[in-house]
Design a protein around this motif. Structure first.
Motif, PDB file in Angstrom:
ATOM      1  N   MET A 261       0.963  -1.117   0.078  1.00  0.00           N
ATOM      2  CA  MET A 261      -0.044  -0.098  -0.008  1.00  0.00           C
ATOM      3  C   MET A 261       0.943   1.231   0.133  1.00  0.00           C
ATOM      4  O   MET A 261       2.191   1.178   0.273  1.00  0.00           O
ATOM      5  CB  MET A 261      -0.868  -0.126   1.189  1.00  0.00           C
ATOM      6  CG  MET A 261      -1.807  -1.316   1.263  1.00  0.00           C
ATOM      7  SD  MET A 261      -3.352  -1.279   2.207  1.00  0.00           S
ATOM      8  CE  MET A 261      -4.423  -0.432   1.417  1.00  0.00           C
ATOM      9  N   ASN A 262       0.285   2.331  -0.232  1.00  0.00           N
ATOM     10  CA  ASN A 262       0.942   3.659  -0.535  1.00  0.00           C
ATOM     11  C   ASN A 262       1.593   4.122   0.966  1.00  0.00           C
ATOM     12  O   ASN A 262       2.750   5.045   0.669  1.00  0.00           O
ATOM     13  CB  ASN A 262       0.238   4.698  -1.111  1.00  0.00           C
ATOM     14  CG  ASN A 262      -0.275   4.238  -2.498  1.00  0.00           C
ATOM     15  OD1 ASN A 262       0.741   3.747  -3.140  1.00  0.00           O
ATOM     16  ND2 ASN A 262      -1.303   4.502  -2.845  1.00  0.00           N
TER      17      ASN A 262
ATOM     18  N   VAL B 246      -2.751   1.367   5.203  1.00  0.00           N
ATOM     19  CA  VAL B 246      -2.843   0.232   5.752  1.00  0.00           C
ATOM     20  C   VAL B 246      -3.743   0.180   6.920  1.00  0.00           C
ATOM     21  O   VAL B 246      -4.500  -0.901   7.148  1.00  0.00           O
ATOM     22  CB  VAL B 246      -1.272  -0.295   6.344  1.00  0.00           C
ATOM     23  CG1 VAL B 246      -1.330  -1.554   7.008  1.00  0.00           C
ATOM     24  CG2 VAL B 246      -0.375  -0.528   5.131  1.00  0.00           C
ATOM     25  N   LYS B 247      -3.757   0.859   7.666  1.00  0.00           N
ATOM     26  CA  LYS B 247      -4.618   1.235   9.041  1.00  0.00           C
ATOM     27  C   LYS B 247      -6.216   1.435   8.589  1.00  0.00           C
ATOM     28  O   LYS B 247      -6.972   0.772   9.114  1.00  0.00           O
ATOM     29  CB  LYS B 247      -4.239   2.227  10.131  1.00  0.00           C
ATOM     30  CG  LYS B 247      -2.747   1.874  10.594  1.00  0.00           C
ATOM     31  CD  LYS B 247      -2.364   3.298  11.563  1.00  0.00           C
ATOM     32  CE  LYS B 247      -1.209   2.788  12.143  1.00  0.00           C
ATOM     33  NZ  LYS B 247      -0.725   4.018  13.278  1.00  0.00           N
TER      34      LYS B 247
ATOM     35  N   TYR C 222       5.258  -1.311   8.313  1.00  0.00           N
ATOM     36  CA  TYR C 222       4.131  -1.451   9.107  1.00  0.00           C
ATOM     37  C   TYR C 222       3.192  -2.268   8.007  1.00  0.00           C
ATOM     38  O   TYR C 222       2.940  -2.067   6.932  1.00  0.00           O
ATOM     39  CB  TYR C 222       3.319  -0.195   8.979  1.00  0.00           C
ATOM     40  CG  TYR C 222       2.122  -0.229  10.131  1.00  0.00           C
ATOM     41  CD1 TYR C 222       2.245  -0.364  11.584  1.00  0.00           C
ATOM     42  CD2 TYR C 222       0.713  -0.553   9.632  1.00  0.00           C
ATOM     43  CE1 TYR C 222       1.328  -0.659  12.445  1.00  0.00           C
ATOM     44  CE2 TYR C 222      -0.322  -0.555  10.592  1.00  0.00           C
ATOM     45  CZ  TYR C 222      -0.102  -0.734  11.888  1.00  0.00           C
ATOM     46  OH  TYR C 222      -0.998  -1.013  12.703  1.00  0.00           O
ATOM     47  N   GLN C 223       2.662  -3.704   8.606  1.00  0.00           N
ATOM     48  CA  GLN C 223       1.800  -4.371   8.165  1.00  0.00           C
ATOM     49  C   GLN C 223       0.632  -4.817   9.111  1.00  0.00           C
ATOM     50  O   GLN C 223       0.888  -4.730  10.375  1.00  0.00           O
ATOM     51  CB  GLN C 223       2.520  -5.628   7.824  1.00  0.00           C
ATOM     52  CG  GLN C 223       2.741  -6.553   8.923  1.00  0.00           C
ATOM     53  CD  GLN C 223       3.735  -6.545   9.965  1.00  0.00           C
ATOM     54  OE1 GLN C 223       4.347  -5.657  10.114  1.00  0.00           O
ATOM     55  NE2 GLN C 223       3.059  -7.046  10.976  1.00  0.00           N
ATOM     56  N   LEU C 224      -0.472  -5.349   8.609  1.00  0.00           N
ATOM     57  CA  LEU C 224      -1.381  -5.858   9.462  1.00  0.00           C
ATOM     58  C   LEU C 224      -1.633  -7.443   8.983  1.00  0.00           C
ATOM     59  O   LEU C 224      -1.535  -7.465   7.683  1.00  0.00           O
ATOM     60  CB  LEU C 224      -2.836  -4.964   9.403  1.00  0.00           C
ATOM     61  CG  LEU C 224      -2.683  -3.680  10.096  1.00  0.00           C
ATOM     62  CD1 LEU C 224      -3.979  -2.906   9.844  1.00  0.00           C
ATOM     63  CD2 LEU C 224      -2.656  -3.849  11.506  1.00  0.00           C
TER      64      LEU C 224
ATOM     65  N   TRP D  77       2.856  -1.739   4.049  1.00  0.00           N
ATOM     66  CA  TRP D  77       3.876  -0.595   3.770  1.00  0.00           C
ATOM     67  C   TRP D  77       5.147  -0.741   4.157  1.00  0.00           C
ATOM     68  O   TRP D  77       5.604  -0.921   5.273  1.00  0.00           O
ATOM     69  CB  TRP D  77       3.152   0.955   4.138  1.00  0.00           C
ATOM     70  CG  TRP D  77       4.048   1.929   3.464  1.00  0.00           C
ATOM     71  CD1 TRP D  77       4.241   2.723   2.386  1.00  0.00           C
ATOM     72  CD2 TRP D  77       5.178   2.473   4.363  1.00  0.00           C
ATOM     73  NE1 TRP D  77       5.171   3.581   2.312  1.00  0.00           N
ATOM     74  CE2 TRP D  77       5.756   3.426   3.548  1.00  0.00           C
ATOM     75  CE3 TRP D  77       5.633   2.314   5.544  1.00  0.00           C
ATOM     76  CZ2 TRP D  77       6.948   4.252   4.008  1.00  0.00           C
ATOM     77  CZ3 TRP D  77       6.987   2.862   5.973  1.00  0.00           C
ATOM     78  CH2 TRP D  77       7.369   3.965   5.104  1.00  0.00           C
ATOM     79  N   MET D  78       6.217  -0.466   3.363  1.00  0.00           N
ATOM     80  CA  MET D  78       7.662  -0.382   3.752  1.00  0.00           C
ATOM     81  C   MET D  78       8.557   0.724   2.994  1.00  0.00           C
ATOM     82  O   MET D  78       8.162   1.008   1.750  1.00  0.00           O
ATOM     83  CB  MET D  78       8.013  -1.770   3.612  1.00  0.00           C
ATOM     84  CG  MET D  78       8.343  -2.431   2.285  1.00  0.00           C
ATOM     85  SD  MET D  78       9.309  -3.853   2.568  1.00  0.00           S
ATOM     86  CE  MET D  78       8.201  -4.801   1.325  1.00  0.00           C
ATOM     87  N   LYS D  79       9.326   1.490   3.505  1.00  0.00           N
ATOM     88  CA  LYS D  79      10.258   2.275   3.046  1.00  0.00           C
ATOM     89  C   LYS D  79      11.226   1.480   2.219  1.00  0.00           C
ATOM     90  O   LYS D  79      11.969   0.798   2.611  1.00  0.00           O
ATOM     91  CB  LYS D  79      10.852   3.046   3.980  1.00  0.00           C
ATOM     92  CG  LYS D  79      11.698   4.276   3.269  1.00  0.00           C
ATOM     93  CD  LYS D  79      12.434   5.104   4.556  1.00  0.00           C
ATOM     94  CE  LYS D  79      13.076   6.380   3.937  1.00  0.00           C
ATOM     95  NZ  LYS D  79      13.620   7.029   4.998  1.00  0.00           N
TER      96      LYS D  79
END
Length: 131
Positions: free
Chosen positions: A79-80, A85-86, A112-114, A128-130
């Motif tokens: 995701m962007n 994500v949240k 960050y992931q769910l 999402w990851m940098k």
């Protein structure tokens, strides 16, 4: 460009279509019938919802398991940003799915992931990851 089609067995096709639409997927009516539905996230990532009977045809002699009790796979997709994500997780929880966050020791500025489950326990992992 590669397209990814994730196939999920579902117990109630119409309820699952509605659930995925609320998450932001779009129904491709050209690829829908009484046994299956194609839910498009974008041009490259689709979730195919298949009735249990139809899904069984693809797995031969194997037995379909209860995905609310057992897990066979998790489909991760990017995701962007963290907020998306949240929001995806919130929409899933608000519409009958479930979500949880596994702490991996990364800051939200890095990753960050769910873990998100649909109505039948099929698991998605928005991330999402940098990079």
């Amino acid at each position: 460009m590669t397209m990814v089609f994730t196939n999920f067995p579902v117990s109630d096709l119409q309820k699952s279509i509605t659930f995925y639409q609320k998450l932001g997927f779009k129904l491709n009516e050209d690829m829908q019938n009484e046994q299956s539905a194609a839910m498009m996230w974008d041009d490259n990532f689709w979730v195919m919802l298949l009735s249990h009977e139809f899904y069984q045809q693809f797995i031969g002699e194997k037995k379909l398991i209860d995905t609310k009790q057992y897990n066979t796979s998790m489909t991760a997709f990017s995701m962007n940003n963290v907020a998306e994500v949240k929001q995806f997780g919130k929409l899933a929880a608000d519409n009958g799915g479930s979500t949880f966050h596994l702490e991996l020791g990364f800051s939200e500025e890095q990753l960050y992931q769910l873990e998100v489950e649909d109505l039948d326990g099929n698991q998605l992992q928005p991330i999402w990851m940098k990079v």
